[in-house]
Design a protein around this motif. Structure first.
Motif, mmCIF file in Angstrom:
data_model
loop_
_atom_site.group_PDB
_atom_site.id
_atom_site.type_symbol
_atom_site.label_atom_id
_atom_site.label_comp_id
_atom_site.label_asym_id
_atom_site.label_seq_id
_atom_site.Cartn_x
_atom_site.Cartn_y
_atom_site.Cartn_z
ATOM 1 N N TYR A 61 -23.484 -61.189 67.220
ATOM 2 C CA TYR A 61 -23.922 -59.966 67.887
ATOM 3 C C TYR A 61 -24.685 -60.212 69.182
ATOM 4 O O TYR A 61 -25.268 -59.285 69.733
ATOM 5 C CB TYR A 61 -24.757 -59.128 66.908
ATOM 6 N N VAL A 62 -24.691 -61.446 69.688
ATOM 7 C CA VAL A 62 -25.203 -61.682 71.030
ATOM 8 C C VAL A 62 -24.336 -60.901 72.011
ATOM 9 O O VAL A 62 -23.118 -60.942 71.949
ATOM 10 C CB VAL A 62 -25.183 -63.191 71.364
ATOM 11 N N ASN A 63 -24.978 -60.164 72.913
ATOM 12 C CA ASN A 63 -24.286 -59.303 73.880
ATOM 13 C C ASN A 63 -23.641 -58.079 73.241
ATOM 14 O O ASN A 63 -22.770 -57.450 73.844
ATOM 15 C CB ASN A 63 -23.227 -60.074 74.671
ATOM 16 N N ALA A 64 -24.055 -57.718 72.034
ATOM 17 C CA ALA A 64 -23.541 -56.497 71.406
ATOM 18 C C ALA A 64 -24.115 -55.267 72.100
ATOM 19 O O ALA A 64 -25.178 -55.316 72.726
ATOM 20 C CB ALA A 64 -23.909 -56.477 69.923
ATOM 21 N N ASP A 65 -23.402 -54.154 72.008
ATOM 22 C CA ASP A 65 -23.944 -52.865 72.423
ATOM 23 C C ASP A 65 -24.628 -52.229 71.223
ATOM 24 O O ASP A 65 -24.208 -52.412 70.077
ATOM 25 C CB ASP A 65 -22.838 -51.946 72.932
ATOM 26 N N VAL A 66 -25.689 -51.461 71.497
ATOM 27 C CA VAL A 66 -26.515 -50.892 70.426
ATOM 28 C C VAL A 66 -26.496 -49.371 70.515
ATOM 29 O O VAL A 66 -26.608 -48.798 71.603
ATOM 30 C CB VAL A 66 -27.972 -51.404 70.532
ATOM 31 N N LEU A 67 -26.354 -48.740 69.352
ATOM 32 C CA LEU A 67 -26.388 -47.278 69.264
ATOM 33 C C LEU A 67 -27.445 -46.859 68.253
ATOM 34 O O LEU A 67 -27.458 -47.364 67.128
ATOM 35 C CB LEU A 67 -25.018 -46.744 68.833
ATOM 36 N N TRP A 68 -28.325 -45.933 68.665
ATOM 37 C CA TRP A 68 -29.278 -45.322 67.736
ATOM 38 C C TRP A 68 -28.800 -43.913 67.422
ATOM 39 O O TRP A 68 -28.537 -43.127 68.335
ATOM 40 C CB TRP A 68 -30.674 -45.241 68.360
ATOM 41 N N VAL A 69 -28.716 -43.590 66.135
ATOM 42 C CA VAL A 69 -28.360 -42.237 65.697
ATOM 43 C C VAL A 69 -29.594 -41.648 65.027
ATOM 44 O O VAL A 69 -29.975 -42.067 63.922
ATOM 45 C CB VAL A 69 -27.167 -42.257 64.720
ATOM 46 N N THR A 70 -30.238 -40.685 65.684
ATOM 47 C CA THR A 70 -31.529 -40.194 65.211
ATOM 48 C C THR A 70 -31.864 -38.875 65.902
ATOM 49 O O THR A 70 -31.175 -38.474 66.853
ATOM 50 C CB THR A 70 -32.637 -41.237 65.504
ATOM 51 N N ASP A 71 -32.911 -38.235 65.448
ATOM 52 C CA ASP A 71 -33.412 -37.057 66.161
ATOM 53 C C ASP A 71 -34.505 -37.451 67.163
ATOM 54 O O ASP A 71 -35.076 -36.600 67.835
ATOM 55 C CB ASP A 71 -33.952 -36.016 65.181
ATOM 56 N N PHE A 72 -34.776 -38.762 67.231
ATOM 57 C CA PHE A 72 -35.774 -39.341 68.137
ATOM 58 C C PHE A 72 -37.186 -38.812 67.872
ATOM 59 O O PHE A 72 -38.070 -38.928 68.727
ATOM 60 C CB PHE A 72 -35.396 -39.144 69.608
ATOM 61 N N ASP B 52 -33.519 -28.390 68.587
ATOM 62 C CA ASP B 52 -34.226 -27.909 69.777
ATOM 63 C C ASP B 52 -34.379 -29.050 70.779
ATOM 64 O O ASP B 52 -34.204 -30.229 70.448
ATOM 65 C CB ASP B 52 -35.618 -27.377 69.404
ATOM 66 N N ASP B 53 -34.726 -28.688 71.987
ATOM 67 C CA ASP B 53 -34.989 -29.692 73.013
ATOM 68 C C ASP B 53 -36.430 -30.178 72.883
ATOM 69 O O ASP B 53 -37.313 -29.829 73.686
ATOM 70 C CB ASP B 53 -34.757 -29.095 74.409
ATOM 71 N N VAL B 54 -36.637 -30.986 71.853
ATOM 72 C CA VAL B 54 -37.983 -31.538 71.633
ATOM 73 C C VAL B 54 -38.154 -32.746 72.544
ATOM 74 O O VAL B 54 -37.370 -33.701 72.471
ATOM 75 C CB VAL B 54 -38.184 -31.931 70.162
ATOM 76 N N PRO B 55 -39.136 -32.757 73.451
ATOM 77 C CA PRO B 55 -39.305 -33.894 74.371
ATOM 78 C C PRO B 55 -39.729 -35.162 73.623
ATOM 79 O O PRO B 55 -40.437 -35.116 72.620
ATOM 80 C CB PRO B 55 -40.408 -33.416 75.317
ATOM 81 N N ARG C 238 -26.652 -30.595 69.595
ATOM 82 C CA ARG C 238 -27.503 -29.515 69.080
ATOM 83 C C ARG C 238 -26.745 -28.786 67.992
ATOM 84 O O ARG C 238 -25.584 -28.445 68.155
ATOM 85 C CB ARG C 238 -27.876 -28.545 70.202
ATOM 86 N N TYR C 239 -27.401 -28.537 66.904
ATOM 87 C CA TYR C 239 -26.761 -27.827 65.792
ATOM 88 C C TYR C 239 -27.682 -26.701 65.326
ATOM 89 O O TYR C 239 -28.887 -26.710 65.595
ATOM 90 C CB TYR C 239 -26.472 -28.774 64.620
#
Length: 512
Positions: A446-457, A488-491, A505-506
């Motif tokens: 996974y060196v040089n892998a792309d990373v994806l976060w799936v979250t509401d942050f 919602d658009d939570v900062p 957005r759901y």
């Protein structure tokens, strides 16, 4: 101690048979089942006949959904046969143990003569294995007079006794396959027609149909298929999902239009091989590294079809060079890349991700699994909340598929690796530790892998050293993407550390 007959040890190796099935469905190649050492195994003989059927080959190689049905149905048939034989071996365990100890039987018996012990043993074997080729008259003659004193005669009796047990297991397996094969084939063909017909009549894209099938348990029902399709169709409602999957993953490729950067210190640079540093042999479709035997195959007009099949399935034999391996780099540089490299996906499984976000995540992961498997890409999953659980996504898919076939831990030692929603709060530190470890470990896939976060942050930011380290990876080439699933658009303050954050957005389902 477990003790197997020669036949039983070969037939009960479920993983070997499933691997042969996977190769056939994936490439059309028939391997293993026709080998000389398996010619007397009824299951291998049946699979060899089945895979050589032109009608089966046409269906499997031209229709992906029929191929999946074939894999699931034949896989379940294999596991059933393996379990049947294993049960027969368990029933014969006491007899196999006695056969193993036959050299001691004459001296262990008390209260009787050696001749009486032998006659009792001979009668027992004859009663159980007269139909399995055991010759009682031969042993009565062999053991007459001083024959009973010769160790080699007892060794021969032991071998023939085991051979008789072996033959009984073989004939029982053969009868079991013969009794079930006709109904199995009819059911499999009917299921192929139903699944393929339903997909065609409803205009379902094949990619989505395969995702829905993989989310099922290997048994076809229209209602279950539609229920799984509802999860897959989320991708139509939120087109950012397939867009993200297409963005993820790059690998060095001289013909690629993208660019891949190399981290200082920890990351690795992959350069073009010099041709003079051969390390070994591998498989792929790099025409610059062909073995001479593959070049000869290409030059033979009669073998062009076979060469093309191996090329498109990445199964040509190639030289493997040392310079293709990862080597430390001390400076920032750029090389061409294509989007078929490794991926790391971090999925938030905290309480705020229940419900609709959970279904969106499931749809995304099903597309990632299918894409990674189709393009032979590595994909690692880290689900995180108050804790983490790292999972090899491709291995998890294989294990889940095996479980649907009916494989038990005795057949294959695995942990299914589902994604439980842990609940509670969200702590990113453990997840980021695991992520950094994957990205910087020398020699890691996974060196040089792309990373994806799936979250509401809705994630509290960790200490500054974590953020600085993430920013350092980003500046030196690692691509960080986010999929924000929110109402919602939570900062939040995470945006500067990502190359791009997609937002879904759901509307929450209200219960009255």
């Amino acid at each position: 101690m477990q003790w197997y007959t020669p036949f039983g040890s070969r037939l009960t190796d479920a993983k070997r048979y499933i691997r042969w099935l996977e190769i056939f469905v994936d490439t059309g190649d028939i391997v293993g089942v026709g080998d000389e050492q398996y010619k007397d195994i009824p299951l291998a003989a049946y699979l060899y006949w089945l895979m050589n059927d032109p009608v089966i080959q046409l269906q499997v190689l031209t229709s992906p959904i029929r191929a999946q049905v074939f894999y699931d149905q034949v896989g379940q048939f294999i596991i059933d046969c393996v379990h049947f034989t294993r049960f027969g071996m368990q029933r014969s365990w006491t007899e196999m143990r006695d056969a193993q100890q036959v050299m001691h039987i004459p001296t262990e018996k008390e209260g009787g003569s050696r001749e009486e012990s032998f006659e009792s043993l001979l009668q027992r074997i004859d009663d159980d294995h007269r139909q399995d080729g055991f010759d009682r008259d031969f042993y009565e003659r062999l053991m007459a007079g001083e024959g009973m004193e010769k160790p080699e005669n007892w060794e021969k009796l032991q071998r023939d006794w085991v051979g008789a047990i072996d033959e009984r297991l073989r004939t029982e397996s053969e009868a079991h396959i013969k009794a079930r094969s006709e109904a199995f084939e009819q059911g499999m063909n009917r299921l192929m027609e139903m699944a393929d017909g339903y997909v065609a009549s409803h205009g379902i894209p094949m990619q989505q149909a395969l995702q829905a099938w993989n989310l099922m348990n290997g048994q076809w029902t229209e209602s279950e298929f539609e229920r799984r399709m509802n999860i897959v169709r989320i991708q139509d409602r939120y087109p950012d999902i397939p867009r993200l999957v297409n963005l993820m993953g790059r690998k060095p490729d001289s013909s690629g239009r993208e660019h891949l950067t190399v981290n200082r210190g920890h990351q690795m640079k992959i350069e073009h091989s010099a041709g003079s540093d051969i390390e070994g042999v591998t498989v792929g479709n790099d025409l610059n590294a062909l073995l001479p035997s593959e070049v000869a195959l290409f030059a033979d007009q009669r073998m062009n079809d076979l060469f093309l099949q191996r090329y498109f399935t990445h199964r040509l034999q190639l030289f493997r060079y040392k310079s293709e391996m990862t080597t430390p780099s001390r400076k920032l540089s750029f090389i061409s890349a294509s989007r078929r490299g490794p991926m790391v996906v971090c999925v938030d499984t905290s309480a705020s991700m229940y419900g609709t976000p959970q279904r969106i995540t499931q749809s995304l992961l099903s597309l990632l699994e299918q894409t990674a498997e189709r393009l032979r890409r590595d994909c690692f999953l880290i689900d995180f909340s108050v804790g983490i659980r790292p999972i090899d996504l491709i291995q998890r898919k294989k294990q889940r598929r095996w479980q649907h076939l009916g494989m038990t831990k005795e057949d294959a030692n695995f942990d299914l690796g589902a994604i439980p929603f842990i609940g509670g709060g969200t702590d990113a530190r453990n997840m980021m530790d695991q992520m950094f470890s994957l990205l910087e470990t020398e020699g890691s896939t996974y060196v040089n892998a792309d990373v994806l976060w799936v979250t509401d942050f809705m994630i509290p930011q960790p200490t500054a050293d974590y953020l600085q380290r993430m920013q350092s990876f980003k500046e030196s080439g690692t691509k960080f993407y986010g999929l924000e699933i929110t109402t919602d658009d939570v900062p939040h303050d995470w945006a500067p550390y990502f190359n791009q954050i997609f937002k879904i957005r759901y509307r929450p389902i209200r219960k009255y």
